[in-house]
Design a protein around this motif. Structure first.
Motif, PDB file in Angstrom:
ATOM      1  N   ASN A 185     -17.970   4.592   8.213  1.00  0.00           N
ATOM      2  CA  ASN A 185     -18.541   3.595   7.294  1.00  0.00           C
ATOM      3  C   ASN A 185     -17.521   2.947   6.362  1.00  0.00           C
ATOM      4  N   ARG A 186     -16.237   3.260   6.535  1.00  0.00           N
ATOM      5  CA  ARG A 186     -15.232   2.758   5.591  1.00  0.00           C
ATOM      6  C   ARG A 186     -14.468   1.571   6.163  1.00  0.00           C
ATOM      7  N   ALA A 187     -14.228   0.583   5.327  1.00  0.00           N
ATOM      8  CA  ALA A 187     -13.473  -0.602   5.730  1.00  0.00           C
ATOM      9  C   ALA A 187     -11.971  -0.326   5.654  1.00  0.00           C
ATOM     10  N   LEU A 188     -11.220  -1.071   6.429  1.00  0.00           N
ATOM     11  CA  LEU A 188      -9.769  -0.959   6.474  1.00  0.00           C
ATOM     12  C   LEU A 188      -9.122  -2.230   5.942  1.00  0.00           C
ATOM     13  N   LEU A 189      -7.903  -2.074   5.470  1.00  0.00           N
ATOM     14  CA  LEU A 189      -7.103  -3.209   5.040  1.00  0.00           C
ATOM     15  C   LEU A 189      -5.829  -3.249   5.871  1.00  0.00           C
ATOM     16  N   LEU A 190      -5.518  -4.411   6.427  1.00  0.00           N
ATOM     17  CA  LEU A 190      -4.257  -4.633   7.132  1.00  0.00           C
ATOM     18  C   LEU A 190      -3.346  -5.472   6.250  1.00  0.00           C
ATOM     19  N   GLU A 191      -2.078  -5.073   6.161  1.00  0.00           N
ATOM     20  CA  GLU A 191      -1.102  -5.810   5.361  1.00  0.00           C
ATOM     21  C   GLU A 191       0.182  -5.978   6.161  1.00  0.00           C
ATOM     22  N   ALA A 192       0.798  -7.137   6.040  1.00  0.00           N
ATOM     23  CA  ALA A 192       2.110  -7.331   6.658  1.00  0.00           C
ATOM     24  C   ALA A 192       3.100  -6.325   6.074  1.00  0.00           C
ATOM     25  N   TYR A 193       3.921  -5.763   6.934  1.00  0.00           N
ATOM     26  CA  TYR A 193       4.900  -4.758   6.500  1.00  0.00           C
ATOM     27  C   TYR A 193       6.019  -5.433   5.720  1.00  0.00           C
ATOM     28  N   LEU A 194       6.267  -4.932   4.502  1.00  0.00           N
ATOM     29  CA  LEU A 194       7.316  -5.489   3.648  1.00  0.00           C
ATOM     30  C   LEU A 194       8.569  -4.624   3.748  1.00  0.00           C
ATOM     31  N   GLN A 195       9.693  -5.258   4.015  1.00  0.00           N
ATOM     32  CA  GLN A 195      10.960  -4.542   4.089  1.00  0.00           C
ATOM     33  C   GLN A 195      11.546  -4.396   2.689  1.00  0.00           C
ATOM     34  N   GLY A 196      11.958  -3.182   2.367  1.00  0.00           N
ATOM     35  CA  GLY A 196      12.621  -2.965   1.087  1.00  0.00           C
ATOM     36  C   GLY A 196      12.239  -1.632   0.477  1.00  0.00           C
ATOM     37  N   PRO A 197      13.017  -1.186  -0.515  1.00  0.00           N
ATOM     38  CA  PRO A 197      12.738   0.102  -1.175  1.00  0.00           C
ATOM     39  C   PRO A 197      11.563  -0.002  -2.141  1.00  0.00           C
ATOM     40  N   LEU A 198      11.000   1.161  -2.460  1.00  0.00           N
ATOM     41  CA  LEU A 198       9.842   1.258  -3.345  1.00  0.00           C
ATOM     42  C   LEU A 198      10.280   1.701  -4.740  1.00  0.00           C
ATOM     43  N   PHE A 199       9.682   1.090  -5.765  1.00  0.00           N
ATOM     44  CA  PHE A 199       9.874   1.580  -7.124  1.00  0.00           C
ATOM     45  C   PHE A 199       8.564   1.431  -7.882  1.00  0.00           C
ATOM     46  N   THR A 200       8.439   2.155  -8.978  1.00  0.00           N
ATOM     47  CA  THR A 200       7.214   2.112  -9.766  1.00  0.00           C
ATOM     48  C   THR A 200       7.473   1.521 -11.145  1.00  0.00           C
ATOM     49  N   LEU A 201       6.394   1.103 -11.779  1.00  0.00           N
ATOM     50  CA  LEU A 201       6.435   0.658 -13.167  1.00  0.00           C
ATOM     51  C   LEU A 201       5.317   1.364 -13.906  1.00  0.00           C
ATOM     52  N   GLU A 202       5.663   2.044 -14.997  1.00  0.00           N
ATOM     53  CA  GLU A 202       4.678   2.729 -15.834  1.00  0.00           C
ATOM     54  C   GLU A 202       4.531   1.938 -17.128  1.00  0.00           C
ATOM     55  N   THR A 203       3.299   1.544 -17.443  1.00  0.00           N
ATOM     56  CA  THR A 203       3.064   0.702 -18.614  1.00  0.00           C
ATOM     57  C   THR A 203       1.986   1.293 -19.513  1.00  0.00           C
TER      58      THR A 203
END
Length: 399
Positions: A185-203
């Motif tokens: 019963n759950r929907a899926l999301l498809l996203e184009a794959y992005l090249q590059g490293p991951l970082f976070t922002l805490e606000t």
């Protein structure tokens, strides 16, 4: 009669039971925790040896804000603050806070952040950077214009569960069939794959201003899955891209309380890929509580009590989080116990997340962690020495 701090919670977590509840107690207000798992919270507090004086726990459907509002009225309670750290309850919490005129988040932004498809649509409407995306309802045919490779994920997922890179139509079809067999019963999301490293922002925000507290440079496991392996506080990526990242989060509408956002640093700049409108987790919240001069948990609760955002004092210390991931499924036959060591500006903490004898079933997410190692040191060289020493002593045996 003092008005209580009300905390909405789903399942009992370390952050709530060992972080926010003790922090709320120190604020001196009565405490009321509302959850759909009351016994689980009492058990967690007892197992952790935490006694929260004056804590009352009530049970109701916390996913239904009207049920929470009616429960509070029935008990004659008018909250001084309403707070939740649950991914799933931010919208409900925001509506309850609004009903009692408490400081809080905009429920519409909470909903948009939680629902990944709505988040992508909002980014698109606002003209902010974002990848190609499509929503797939259960059993739907695959779109003809999929720009492979794509990342497939549950539309409202958490913790990288069921997130996978699909390189072609056959892999995507297999992924969809397997996912919908488990969760029809759950929907899926498809996203184009992005090249590059991951970082976070805490606000942190007080409704008037939004303040960048810092961020982590994150190392991931190789595709097709995306398990976080290591996170370095205020690494070069998060520092360099912080202003551009902050502008995107603010433009999205985030302006109150704590928010944990994730970005891919592409060749064209940072792209917002995930908004978790709550505190960062996986033990990093406790690292920040120790690392930041003003602490973390009490500082977040202060915003929900209507206190203005104060200026950040940045720590010059280095910090690292390293996750030990199960290499395969099996029974845990032996494992290093938890430990903590602190001296002269150095702090090392290892938390074992699985017990000997436990059966490990891989989910290719952060649910596969065997333990987490967290370190703080005065400088990068000292941090590396401490990490090498601690990591070399950690052992486990997985049948």
């Amino acid at each position: 009669m003092q008005r209580p701090i009300v905390i909405l919670s789903h399942v009992a977590t370390h952050a709530v039971c060992e972080g926010f509840l003790p922090a709320a107690q120190r604020r001196g207000h009565p405490l009321l925790l509302i959850t759909d798992h009351a016994q689980g919270h009492w058990r967690h507090l007892a197992d952790a040896g935490i006694a929260v004086d004056g804590l009352e726990i009530l049970e109701c459907d916390v996913f239904n804000p009207l049920a929470v509002i009616e429960l509070l009225h029935a008990h004659g309670q008018r909250p001084r603050a309403v707070f939740s750290n649950s991914d799933h309850l931010q919208t409900s919490c925001a509506l309850v806070a609004e009903a009692f005129d408490c400081p809080g988040k905009d429920w519409r932004i909470c909903h948009a952040a939680k629902n990944k498809a709505e988040m992508r649509e909002r980014l698109q409407r606002l003209g902010l950077p974002g990848p190609w995306f499509r929503v797939l309802t259960p059993g739907a045919a695959l779109p003809a214009d999929v720009p492979f490779p794509v990342v497939a994920k549950p539309r409202e997922g958490v913790a990288s569960l069921d997130v996978q890179l699909c390189r072609n139509a056959a892999e995507l079809a297999d992924y969809c069939a397997a996912f919908w067999q488990r969760q029809p019963n759950r929907a899926l999301l498809l996203e184009a794959y992005l090249q590059g490293p991951l970082f976070t922002l805490e606000t942190l925000g007080d409704g008037q201003s939004l303040q960048p507290i810092g961020g982590f440079d994150v190392s991931l496991s190789p595709p097709p899955h995306f398990v976080e392996l290591e996170a370095r506080w205020n690494g070069p990526l998060s520092r360099a891209a912080r202003n551009a990242a902050l502008a995107q989060v603010a433009a999205f509408g985030v302006n109150f309380g704590v928010c944990h956002s994730e970005f891919i640093l592409t060749a064209d700049g940072p792209v917002l890929v995930e908004i978790n409108y709550r505190s960062i987790g996986d033990g990093r919240e406790f690292l920040l509580d120790r690392l930041l001069p003003q602490g973390w948990f009490e500082r977040i609760l202060a915003l929900h009590l209507g206190e203005p955002l104060d200026d950040t004092e940045n720590s010059s210390a280095e910090a690292l989080v390293h996750y030990l991931v199960a290499p395969h499924a099996g029974r845990l036959l032996a494992a290093s116990p938890s430990f903590r060591d602190e001296d002269d500006g150095h702090w090392t903490d290892y938390c074992a997340l699985r017990e000997v004898g436990e059966e490990i079933r891989l989910s290719h997410s952060n649910k596969d962690y065997l333990g987490v190692l967290r370190l703080i040191a005065p400088n990068a060289a000292a941090l590396q020495v401490r990490f090498d020493a601690a990591r070399s002593n950690l052992r486990w045996e997985l049948a």
